[in-house]
Design an enzyme around this catalytic site. Structure first.
Site, short mmCIF file in Angstrom:
data_model
loop_
_atom_site.label_atom_id
_atom_site.label_comp_id
_atom_site.label_asym_id
_atom_site.label_seq_id
_atom_site.Cartn_x
_atom_site.Cartn_y
_atom_site.Cartn_z
N HIS A 18 6.09 -10.20 1.86
CA HIS A 18 6.33 -11.17 2.93
C HIS A 18 5.52 -12.43 2.66
O HIS A 18 4.83 -12.54 1.65
CB HIS A 18 6.08 -10.57 4.31
CG HIS A 18 4.67 -10.13 4.56
ND1 HIS A 18 3.60 -10.99 4.58
CD2 HIS A 18 4.16 -8.90 4.79
CE1 HIS A 18 2.50 -10.32 4.82
NE2 HIS A 18 2.80 -9.04 4.94
N HIS A 21 1.80 -12.25 1.70
CA HIS A 21 1.56 -11.90 0.30
C HIS A 21 1.79 -13.11 -0.61
O HIS A 21 1.03 -13.37 -1.53
CB HIS A 21 2.50 -10.78 -0.15
CG HIS A 21 2.41 -9.52 0.65
ND1 HIS A 21 3.50 -8.75 0.91
CD2 HIS A 21 1.37 -8.93 1.28
CE1 HIS A 21 3.13 -7.70 1.65
NE2 HIS A 21 1.84 -7.80 1.89
N CYS A 126 -6.29 5.46 11.42
CA CYS A 126 -5.03 4.71 11.57
C CYS A 126 -4.37 4.58 10.21
O CYS A 126 -4.92 3.99 9.29
CB CYS A 126 -5.28 3.32 12.16
SG CYS A 126 -3.78 2.30 12.10
N CYS A 129 -3.66 0.90 9.02
CA CYS A 129 -4.83 0.24 8.39
C CYS A 129 -5.33 1.02 7.19
O CYS A 129 -6.08 0.49 6.39
CB CYS A 129 -6.01 0.14 9.35
SG CYS A 129 -5.71 -0.71 10.88
N CYS A 143 -4.68 1.37 18.06
CA CYS A 143 -5.15 0.45 17.02
C CYS A 143 -4.67 -0.95 17.41
O CYS A 143 -3.48 -1.16 17.64
CB CYS A 143 -4.57 0.84 15.66
SG CYS A 143 -4.64 -0.53 14.47
N HIS A 146 -1.93 -2.24 14.84
CA HIS A 146 -0.66 -1.53 14.65
C HIS A 146 -0.10 -0.95 15.94
O HIS A 146 0.98 -0.38 15.92
CB HIS A 146 -0.82 -0.45 13.57
CG HIS A 146 -1.14 -1.03 12.23
ND1 HIS A 146 -2.43 -1.22 11.79
CD2 HIS A 146 -0.33 -1.52 11.26
CE1 HIS A 146 -2.41 -1.78 10.60
NE2 HIS A 146 -1.16 -1.98 10.25
N LYS A 292 2.44 -13.44 15.99
CA LYS A 292 2.17 -12.68 14.79
C LYS A 292 3.49 -12.30 14.13
O LYS A 292 4.43 -11.93 14.81
CB LYS A 292 1.38 -11.43 15.17
CG LYS A 292 0.82 -10.73 13.97
CD LYS A 292 0.01 -9.51 14.33
CE LYS A 292 -0.09 -8.70 13.06
NZ LYS A 292 -0.93 -7.57 13.11
N LYS A 295 7.66 -6.94 11.82
CA LYS A 295 9.02 -6.41 11.69
C LYS A 295 9.65 -6.18 13.06
O LYS A 295 10.81 -6.49 13.27
CB LYS A 295 8.98 -5.08 10.93
CG LYS A 295 9.26 -5.21 9.44
CD LYS A 295 9.81 -3.90 8.90
CE LYS A 295 8.85 -3.26 7.93
NZ LYS A 295 9.24 -1.99 7.39
N1 MSP Z 1 -3.56 -2.92 -0.11
C1 MSP Z 1 -4.51 -3.63 0.66
C2 MSP Z 1 -5.38 -4.49 -0.23
C3 MSP Z 1 -6.13 -3.74 -1.30
S1 MSP Z 1 -7.02 -4.81 -2.34
C4 MSP Z 1 -8.02 -3.82 -3.20
C5 MSP Z 1 -3.78 -4.55 1.67
N2 MSP Z 1 -2.51 -4.83 1.40
S2 MSP Z 1 -1.53 -5.67 2.34
O1 MSP Z 1 -0.30 -5.69 1.63
O2 MSP Z 1 -1.50 -5.11 3.64
O3 MSP Z 1 -2.12 -7.10 2.52
C6 MSP Z 1 -2.41 -7.88 1.42
C7 MSP Z 1 -2.86 -9.27 1.77
O4 MSP Z 1 -1.87 -9.97 2.51
C8 MSP Z 1 -4.13 -9.29 2.60
O5 MSP Z 1 -5.05 -10.19 2.00
C9 MSP Z 1 -3.67 -9.82 3.93
O6 MSP Z 1 -4.67 -10.57 4.57
C10 MSP Z 1 -2.50 -10.69 3.54
N3 MSP Z 1 -1.62 -10.93 4.68
C11 MSP Z 1 -0.86 -10.02 5.36
N4 MSP Z 1 -0.23 -10.65 6.39
C12 MSP Z 1 -0.57 -11.97 6.41
C13 MSP Z 1 -0.16 -13.10 7.16
N5 MSP Z 1 0.66 -13.02 8.19
N6 MSP Z 1 -0.66 -14.31 6.77
C14 MSP Z 1 -1.46 -14.45 5.67
N7 MSP Z 1 -1.84 -13.42 4.94
C15 MSP Z 1 -1.53 -12.13 5.36
O7 MSP Z 1 -4.39 -4.96 2.62
#
Ligand code: MSP
Length: 471
Positions: A18, A21, A126, A129, A143, A146, A292, A295
């Site tokens: 998304h 990422h 959770c 998380c 949580c 979530h 926020k 989905k």
């Molecule tokens: N798998 C763990 C990270 C392990 S690193 C050793 C994880 N994955 S995640 O896919 O949930 O999130 C990855 C990154 O995406 C995180 O840095 C998170 O802050 C970022 N984001 C998720 N949603 C976001 C937004 N809506 N906006 C900006 N960044 C966000 O956590």
């Protein structure tokens, strides 16, 4: 020449890539490209986090074997990064043999160094998380992220003796030996030491999808411990060669995973006799129309939707210019489209087309000789190194606005009949500016930079389709 090792978090494969990422990954890509352009030996690591209950659950729901499911999702992440022109050097997957071996070795080292002990434990877990929550962290029993009730886990687990390292880590952060930016996040990290930080469990009995504790097959390694180790397994740990890159020069992460990176990870490294990362940059979150992205709300924007509408380079530009990197901010389709039209279609796109048109018409398509030396602006460099991407781009856009104004003020088309010399000079200046712009844009918008170079670097001008058609 120095080395520069930079990482993104590895992404959970329970969902498609998304915008959050994409945001982290584009920022990391910009810095990697910037360091390569500067001549640094650069290594950019990204990848996917594929173990744990959350992934097992969704694979089950999709009626797929977990590894098949992960294979599919990892491919989709790679595809998106390709579409966004992400220049990672390696893509690490936690289900790969190399990673699993590295994790086992690392855990054996922790055990050898007496950083691990066993105890009975119960807590609220959770799965969203992938961590234990305390009563205090819950909101109405749920949580807060979530909106789900955490499950009660009662097990005998292996624990990491975090207490041994806390004082040391606190000092390292306070003295910027582990530099956390922005400053507000450093304060937040230091604040965590003021509360009681409990030792954390590094294994789970009832989880099936994970890596075994090397000396105890009845337990799987906690997914966060597994995941953090990617930062060294991805560069060759436990082979000596990983020292070529380690310690990381910069981990880029989102604000929700600060504790894992600023405290747990450095502690694990110290416990294994390794150096902590040098710097951690913590960025904020996107909201969509004030809400926020989720989905359930149905307001998630996927990177491929943006790429389809605006193209890869424009998507990169738009992601980094909505608000300062490091803060939270809101986006909307409307804001994105307005900025695209103003800065890209009108600003840069227009400048390129007008300059091509004038050189074509008045100089018979011959690029004029360069008038001044290309600008190597210190200010832009400094801003990029401070990860102030929006400000760096603003500086570049000043050159664009200046050049458009320069055309409007000098009206080169009126000079064609009366002052060829002056006309040539103006077009040469514009060509200079565009080549400088291309240089500065290289880390941000690699394809656009290449195209502008192609048009104006040779002796004969190249005609192209508009770079950024209006939307
Ligand atoms: N798998 C763990 C990270 C392990 S690193 C050793 C994880 N994955 S995640 O896919 O949930 O999130 C990855 C990154 O995406 C995180 O840095 C998170 O802050 C970022 N984001 C998720 N949603 C976001 C937004 N809506 N906006 C900006 N960044 C966000 O956590």
């Amino acid at each position: 020449m120095s080395k520069f090792y930079i990482t993104t978090p590895i992404y959970y494969v329970n969902d498609l890539p998304h915008l959050g990422h994409a945001y982290t990954t584009v920022a990391t890509d910009v810095l990697s490209r910037y360091h390569r352009q500067k001549g640094d030996k650069t290594f950019f690591l990204t990848g996917t986090d594929e173990h744990g209950e959350k992934i097992a659950e969704i694979a089950r729901k999709e009626n797929k074997d977990p590894l098949n499911f992960c294979n599919l999702m990892a491919t989709l992440f790679k595809k998106t990064w390709k579409e966004l022109d992400i220049s990672y050097d390696y893509f690490i997957r936690t289900t790969s043999q190399e990673h699993q071996k590295a994790v086992s070795e690392f855990l054996l080292k922790l055990k050898e160094n007496k950083a691990i002990y066993k105890k009975k434990y119960n807590g609220l877990y959770c799965t969203g998380c992938e961590k234990f929550l305390t009563q205090k962290e819950l909101a109405g029993g749920l949580c807060p992220d979530h909106k789900k009730k955490p499950g009660l886990v009662e097990e005998e687990n292996y624990f990491f003796d975090l207490q041994k390292y806390l004082k040391k880590i606190e000092k390292l952060i306070d003295s910027d030996k582990i530099k956390i930016i922005p400053e507000s996040k450093k304060e937040e990290a230091l604040g965590l030491f003021k509360q009681k930080l409990e030792d954390f469990s590094i294994s789970r009995q009832k989880v099936e999808w994970g890596i075994n504790i090397p000396w105890d097959n009845s337990q799987k390694i906690y997914v966060w411990v597994d995941a953090l180790i990617n930062y060294i397994s991805g560069i060759g740990y436990p082979e000596k060669k990983f020292k070529k890159w380690w310690p990381a020069d910069l981990h880029i992460i989102g604000k929700d995973i600060l504790k894992f990176h600023a405290i747990f990870w450095p502690a694990m490294l110290l416990a294994a006799d390794l150096r902590p990362p040098k710097e951690i940059f913590v960025h904020g979150w996107f909201t969509m129309n004030g809400q926020k992205m989720s989905k359930t709300l149905g307001n998630v924007i996927r990177p491929d939707e943006l790429i389809k509408k605006f193209g890869a380079d424009a998507t990169r530009y738009l992601l980094l210019t909505q608000f300062p990197f490091g803060q939270d901010g809101d986006i909307s389709w409307d804001k994105l489209a307005k900025r695209y039209n103003a800065d890209l279609a009108n600003g840069l796109g227009n400048l390129v087309q007008r300059t091509i048109g004038m050189i074509n018409k008045n100089l018979d398509g011959q690029n004029p000789a360069l008038a001044i030396k290309l600008k190597k602006d210190r200010k832009i460099k400094k801003l990029i190194e401070e990860l102030k991407f929006d400000e760096a781009l603003k500086e570049i856009w000043k050159i664009i606005a200046f050049s458009n104004l320069y055309i409007a003020n000098n009206k080169p088309w009126e000079l064609a009949a009366k002052n060829q010399e002056k006309l040539k000079e103006i077009l040469a200046n514009l060509r200079d500016n565009l080549l400088s712009i291309a240089w500065f844009l290289t880390p941000f918008m690699p394809e656009t930079a290449k195209k502008i170079n192609k048009i104006f670097a040779g002796s004969k001008i190249k005609i192209i389709q508009p770079l950024f058609p209006r939307v």
